[in-house]
Design an enzyme around this catalytic site. Structure first.
Site, PDB file in Angstrom:
ATOM      1  N   TYR A 129       0.722  -1.089   0.002  1.00 19.66           N
ATOM      2  CA  TYR A 129       0.109   0.089   0.049  1.00 19.66           C
ATOM      3  C   TYR A 129       0.784   1.329  -0.047  1.00 19.66           C
ATOM      4  CZ  TYR A 129      -3.662   3.301   0.752  1.00 19.66           C
ATOM      5  OH  TYR A 129      -4.463   4.374   0.632  1.00 19.66           O
ATOM      6  N   GLN A 190     -10.566   0.715   0.563  1.00 27.47           N
ATOM      7  CA  GLN A 190     -11.024  -0.316  -0.294  1.00 27.47           C
ATOM      8  C   GLN A 190     -10.044  -0.793  -1.154  1.00 27.47           C
ATOM      9  OE1 GLN A 190     -11.552   2.959  -0.112  1.00 27.47           O
ATOM     10  NE2 GLN A 190     -11.286   4.402  -2.080  1.00 27.47           N
ATOM     11  N   ASN A 213      -3.259   6.186   5.986  1.00 24.24           N
ATOM     12  CA  ASN A 213      -3.966   6.730   7.361  1.00 24.24           C
ATOM     13  C   ASN A 213      -4.615   6.002   8.025  1.00 24.24           C
ATOM     14  OD1 ASN A 213      -6.321   6.068   5.865  1.00 24.24           O
ATOM     15  ND2 ASN A 213      -6.394   8.160   4.680  1.00 24.24           N
ATOM     16  N   GLN A 258      12.122  14.706  12.743  1.00 30.33           N
ATOM     17  CA  GLN A 258      10.975  14.138  13.267  1.00 30.33           C
ATOM     18  C   GLN A 258       9.548  14.863  13.271  1.00 30.33           C
ATOM     19  OE1 GLN A 258      11.371  10.784  13.587  1.00 30.33           O
ATOM     20  NE2 GLN A 258       9.143  10.883  13.330  1.00 30.33           N
ATOM     21  N   HIS A 261       7.345  15.743  10.302  1.00 32.24           N
ATOM     22  CA  HIS A 261       6.414  14.571   9.528  1.00 32.24           C
ATOM     23  C   HIS A 261       4.850  14.861   9.869  1.00 32.24           C
ATOM     24  CE1 HIS A 261       8.439  11.654   7.824  1.00 32.24           C
ATOM     25  NE2 HIS A 261       9.550  11.353   8.722  1.00 32.24           N
ATOM     26  N   GLU A 326      10.623   4.425  18.444  1.00 25.92           N
ATOM     27  CA  GLU A 326      10.721   3.921  17.093  1.00 25.92           C
ATOM     28  C   GLU A 326      12.429   4.165  16.553  1.00 25.92           C
ATOM     29  OE1 GLU A 326       8.736   6.358  14.468  1.00 25.92           O
ATOM     30  OE2 GLU A 326       8.526   4.970  12.826  1.00 25.92           O
ATOM     31  N   HIS A 327      12.599   5.590  16.565  1.00 29.49           N
ATOM     32  CA  HIS A 327      14.129   5.881  16.287  1.00 29.49           C
ATOM     33  C   HIS A 327      14.766   6.237  17.664  1.00 29.49           C
ATOM     34  CE1 HIS A 327      11.463   7.161  12.897  1.00 29.49           C
ATOM     35  NE2 HIS A 327      12.412   6.511  11.975  1.00 29.49           N
ATOM     36  N   ASP A 360      16.174   6.952   7.021  1.00 31.31           N
ATOM     37  CA  ASP A 360      14.955   6.868   6.423  1.00 31.31           C
ATOM     38  C   ASP A 360      15.148   6.921   4.799  1.00 31.31           C
ATOM     39  OD1 ASP A 360      13.545   7.786   8.561  1.00 31.31           O
ATOM     40  OD2 ASP A 360      13.639  10.068   8.050  1.00 31.31           O
ATOM     41  N   GLU A 414      -2.835 -37.420  27.480  1.00 32.41           N
ATOM     42  CA  GLU A 414      -3.580 -36.402  27.107  1.00 32.41           C
ATOM     43  C   GLU A 414      -5.139 -36.847  26.585  1.00 32.41           C
ATOM     44  OE1 GLU A 414      -1.642 -33.585  24.268  1.00 32.41           O
ATOM     45  OE2 GLU A 414      -0.300 -32.825  25.878  1.00 32.41           O
ATOM     46  N   HIS A 419      -4.191 -40.676  18.683  1.00 26.66           N
ATOM     47  CA  HIS A 419      -2.767 -40.287  18.656  1.00 26.66           C
ATOM     48  C   HIS A 419      -1.974 -41.419  18.642  1.00 26.66           C
ATOM     49  CE1 HIS A 419      -4.626 -36.202  18.184  1.00 26.66           C
ATOM     50  NE2 HIS A 419      -3.145 -35.758  17.824  1.00 26.66           N
TER      51      HIS A 419
END
Lengths: 430, 430
Positions: A129, A190, A213, A258, A261, A326-327, A360, A414, A419
């Site tokens: 995506y 979609q 998003n 950062q 963004h 994250e960073h 990046d 068991e 088995h």
């Protein structure tokens, strides 16, 4: 930028607002996404056409749902030679790094009568995506498609919305460089639905990766299980650990890279030096007003930025581990000395010459990283995301004779008689 | 057992009922689970006490939420020496296999001015869900806890409900053998909530693994993102590929070993031999009536069992790839010859001496496997599930000088000016 002190009694409460900034999902999103998923699942291409006309003002029956080879050629022709070379350099470095993550199929012959192993196979088909419009980043195309191709994925499908019919030529050029096999002109929930369920035009994939998003993220979460997904990304963040060494201007620039963004991004410095704390705060103000994206960066810095004073680097590292950023930049004199103290982080940038921006684009490691503290348990996107494994078990007759008794007894324990019998029937004969 | 032919025009429609058997989630489950998660998140131990009294008829304020060392000792004393040795053998073999999956931290020194790498670290704390009552399987404890321990997970927490206060001594013995650190007497969605959010008594974990009923599975899906989870397991299945070689009685026994698990289990044979097809059908009837769990096995075989005739092994393998079965037996004369044709399967059992039951207990590979076709993209539970990775990036000054221009240009291309400046500010000085 506000300056806080880690050992203050009210620090945790103050900092909670930064940590929890990504928790709110607007009401109604999940319901909307569910209905879009349903529509596409039931009506396929017809639903895609309607939704794309509604959201992107594009008529797929006129322009075609699939991007043609000519369109891609035309886009590449619009990209200048230097940009093309930069994208190719990035693709090559990303490929080199991810090749090192390759795991081979193995078979253990420790025992003569039993072999066990693990078969590693690429996924058949992956969907990537890519957001459309202004946030269409060619680097995201490379970071998703290159590892998929290195892994040997049979077919890499990309979806990218083209609002008002406008394509981003750099995105299409990056797709071509990365070797994306097919591109579809769709986006939003979609597109996720089309990739997860398949339609007349869009083939069903095995895994969906790539940023998006809140609608895209929610759709990915809802189709998880039907297909695999990469991870659920929240707003981005950076934590810089500093020991007073280095330049305030560089640290401020990294925090702002950062912050630009989006408004929810978080940029935090933890330093053992009050002088550096104050110098960075001043530098941030100075640099911020010169930025084209200063409105966004200002909101991020004011709401989710902070400079924090720590007693020593051990305390700073412990704080970092609690955040699992994250960073993480180790902007210290001896970054490799600090590394063993770091338990959780998406990507770690060592030393004063490693701005986060390097990662990046083209250092090589993936820029798709776990956010919001999930580095405690999630890993960067990697080659592992584009393969899957099968266990291999092969018993000889002698092997089954050797271990069969234990298998039968454990199965009986068991209460799984059939088995046990699947073993005893084989041993009867011998 | 019904005998179908793969090339029949109505085959796909007939087989769809088997493939889609796990799709239905009873209405109301998600709502119930959401409210349980909410209760535990808000009220912690108090909610756990109420829910445990309601569902398990156990008063935690009387017996304590945590299982004591004495209880575990008492349980081990109830397990006979042979069973103890069998469980220890299984634990050792599982540990040996999973040790081979270990990935090391690496750092690439291909370049003199840039180092990149990947740091591998165990998770801090993992929660293992173990079902209670009759379906309490010590093998599940081993298959989850042993790999966690091999990975180096700091603390392994187990939850196991004890309906009416009854503990399964083999489950507690397996936990002790595997080195589980703490055990809590809770189950259901409330146990998942406690592990995901933490309560006064139960520490929050980073990942939850282990099997459970629909409430547990739904709870795991809902907390995914807050913590990591292993996978969403559907009903179990086996596919056996046969070329006419081997014994019908063994194949029938293997099909029944799957069918006895539960009514939704699916057992399917694909064979190139009509004679074998008929012989297995007869054997299944003969063996089924002798089983203690024949009511369950009968339902599974009648509803979700099938014997399918294929023209040749290539067609059988192609069918298997379409199904992507959890368990795949290659009950053929030359199983390693057939292996390269197999693209998707959770675990592959090769040859006539490898019943699936061997993999359930002690071959070594994990018995937690992707079900319902998800072997297309999911892998068996493995050491990878108990570690996470961080990327490492370290530029020298020379490295940034070498690549800085490309980074700046790519950032500018994406409209991220502050990203570009974080590089240019460093290059200014040099």
């Amino acid at each position: 930028m506000r300056i806080l002190t880690l050992s203050d009694s009210d620090f945790a409460a103050t900092f909670a607002a930064i940590e929890n900034r990504g928790d709110e999902v607007p009401v109604g999103v999940e319901e909307t996404v569910r209905s879009i998923l349903d529509e596409v699942r039931k009506r396929g291409d017809a639903a895609l056409s309607e939704l794309t006309e509604r959201f992107d003002r594009v008529r797929l029956d006129e322009v075609g749902i699939e991007v043609t080879a000519q369109e891609i050629e035309r886009a590449c022709a619009q990209v200048d030679a230097i940009a093309m070379a930069d994208l190719e350099l990035a693709a090559e470095r990303i490929a080199n790094y991810h090749r090192k993550q390759k795991q081979e199929t193995w078979l253990s012959t420790d025992e003569t009568d039993i072999m066990v192993g693990q078969m590693v196979r690429p996924l058949d088909r992956v969907g990537i995506y890519v957001p459309g419009g202004k946030a269409a980043y060619p680097s995201s195309v490379l970071m998703n498609a290159v590892p998929a191709k290195v892994a040997g994925v049979g077919e890499v499908i990309m979806t990218v919305p083209m609002p008002d019919g406008v394509a981003n030529p750099h995105v299409l050029a990056a797709a071509k460089i990365a070797g994306v096999d097919r591109i579809f002109r769709i986006g939003g929930a979609q597109a996720v639905a089309a990739l997860a369920y398949g339609t007349e035009s869009v083939p069903r994939v095995d895994k969906i990766t790539g940023p998006g998003n809140i609608y895209v993220a929610t759709a990915k979460k809802l189709v998880f299980g039907q297909v695999d997904i990469d991870m659920i990304a929240g707003p981005s963040e950076i934590l810089v650990i500093n020991d007073g060494s280095g330049e305030a201007a560089h640290i401020a620039a990294d925090l702002l890279s950062q912050a630009e963004h989006d408004e929810l991004a978080s940029a935090v410095l933890v330093t053992t030096s009050r002088m550096m704390a104050e110098a960075v705060a001043a530098e941030v103000e100075r640099q911020l007003v010169q930025l084209s994206r200063q409105v966004i960066a200002r909101q991020s810095i004011d709401n989710y930025g902070a400079i924090i004073l720590a007693r020593d680097l051990a305390e700073a590292a412990e704080f970092s581990n609690r955040i699992a950023p994250e960073h993480l930049e180790l902007a210290v004199a001896d970054p490799f000395g600090l590394l063993p103290l770091i338990r959780h982080a998406g990507a770690i940038f060592l030393g004063h010459h490693t701005p986060e921006a390097a990662g990046d684009y083209l250092a090589g490691p993936n820029h798709t990283l776990p956010t919001g503290g999930t580095a405690r348990f999630f890993s960067p996107l990697s080659l592992d995301d584009f393969v899957k494994k099968s266990s291999i078990i092969s018993f000889s007759k002698a092997g089954l004779e050797r271990l069969g008794g234990a298998i039968e007894r454990l199965a009986t324990l068991e209460g799984l008689e059939a088995h046990a019998k699947s073993v005893s029937k084989r041993l009867e004969k011998s």
